[in-house]
Design an enzyme around this catalytic site. Structure first.
Site, PDB file in Angstrom:
ATOM      1  CD  GLU A 269       7.107  -1.403  -4.087  1.00  0.00           C
ATOM      2  OE1 GLU A 269       6.514  -2.396  -3.628  1.00  0.00           O
ATOM      3  OE2 GLU A 269       7.018  -0.266  -3.569  1.00  0.00           O
TER       4      GLU A 269
ATOM      5  CG  ASN B  34       5.960  -8.273  -5.060  1.00  0.00           C
ATOM      6  OD1 ASN B  34       5.339  -7.889  -4.072  1.00  0.00           O
ATOM      7  ND2 ASN B  34       5.679  -7.853  -6.280  1.00  0.00           N
TER       8      ASN B  34
ATOM      9  NE  ARG C 267       3.582  -6.428   1.200  1.00  0.00           N
ATOM     10  CZ  ARG C 267       4.543  -5.502   1.246  1.00  0.00           C
ATOM     11  NH1 ARG C 267       4.921  -4.980   2.384  1.00  0.00           N
ATOM     12  NH2 ARG C 267       5.124  -5.103   0.133  1.00  0.00           N
TER      13      ARG C 267
END
Lengths: 146, 100
Positions: free
Chosen positions: A48, A52, A106
């Site tokens: 994650e 990002n 997303r």
């Protein structure tokens, strides 16, 4: 807190490196003898954070992503993911579940998952300068530890 | 990877790691299968998935949305522990049918 071990990896913000970052973190964490579930948590949190950095830190260009891994006393793994990209103007908003600036691909759940899968998470960001996410996770000491 | 039987039951066998690097292409392939064969039911089989992050959430929700647009339903099967944990953390188990 003084680290007992340290590894740093820098890579380009290419999505193909997401899997590489997960594997690298899992390999480093192996010295703490984690369970499969703990390894899953670590890989998910790293995935994650790195995603990002790639998707939001460098939306229009390639940049560097730093993955820093440290072992701290009492079986704690510390994961830091840093980019020098666009930064986050409102960190509080960014951490809200389902909030995303990334469009339909997303889900906006990245920070929520990072928080759930680790013990602590800190986010520092300056627009135009980049973002640093630091997470810590205590790995249980197993009775059969080697 | 994907088949639709004569009775309208479609199965998509997902495999490997589902992350941002792969999820967009996988989602597109699932949507193309739905558009091509219009299954009444689409089963997303996760039994060969070795890892999934929140990119898989978007894949599941978009596939579910497309199935609902064509009047069908979608459910998930064979979820490994790590993938199910990601979905439950995001509350997706309350929105999408998961076969035990």
């Amino acid at each position: 807190m003084k680290a007992t071990n340290l590894a740093e990896i820098t890579f380009l913000s290419r999505s193909a490196n997401e899997g590489f970052a997960r594997s690298a973190a899992a390999c480093f964490a192996a010295q703490l003898d984690p369970t499969l579930d703990e390894l899953g948590d670590i890989k998910t949190a790293v995935s994650e954070a790195v995603t990002n950095a790639i998707v939001h830190g460098y939306p229009n260009e390639l940049g560097r992503v730093l993955l820093r891994l440290r072992t701290l006393p009492e079986q704690v793994l510390e994961i830091t993911v840093r980019d020098w990209g666009v930064g986050i103007s409102d960190v509080k908003k960014a951490r809200e579940p389902m909030y995303t600036t990334g469009g339909v691909e997303r889900s906006g759940m990245g920070f929520t998952i990072m928080e759930s899968f680790t013990d602590t998470m800190k986010v520092r960001s300056t627009p135009g300068k980049g973002t640093t996410v630091t997470m810590r996770k205590k790995i249980a000491q197993r009775a059969s530890a080697r | 990877m994907m088949t639709t039987a004569a009775d309208g039951h479609g199965i998509c066998h997902l495999s490997g790691e589902i992350d941002q690097h792969r999820a967009q292409r996988l989602t597109r392939e699932i949507e193309e299968e739905i558009n091509r064969n219009l299954p009444g039911v689409m089963e997303l089989d996760f039994s060969a998935v070795t890892f999934m992050d929140s990119s898989g959430i978007a894949l599941v929700l978009r596939s579910k949305g497309r199935m609902e647009e064509v009047g069908g339903r979608l459910y998930l099967s064979g979820l490994p522990r790590q993938a199910e944990r990601v979905l439950r953390t995001a509350g997706i188990h309350r929105m999408v049918e998961i076969e035990k």
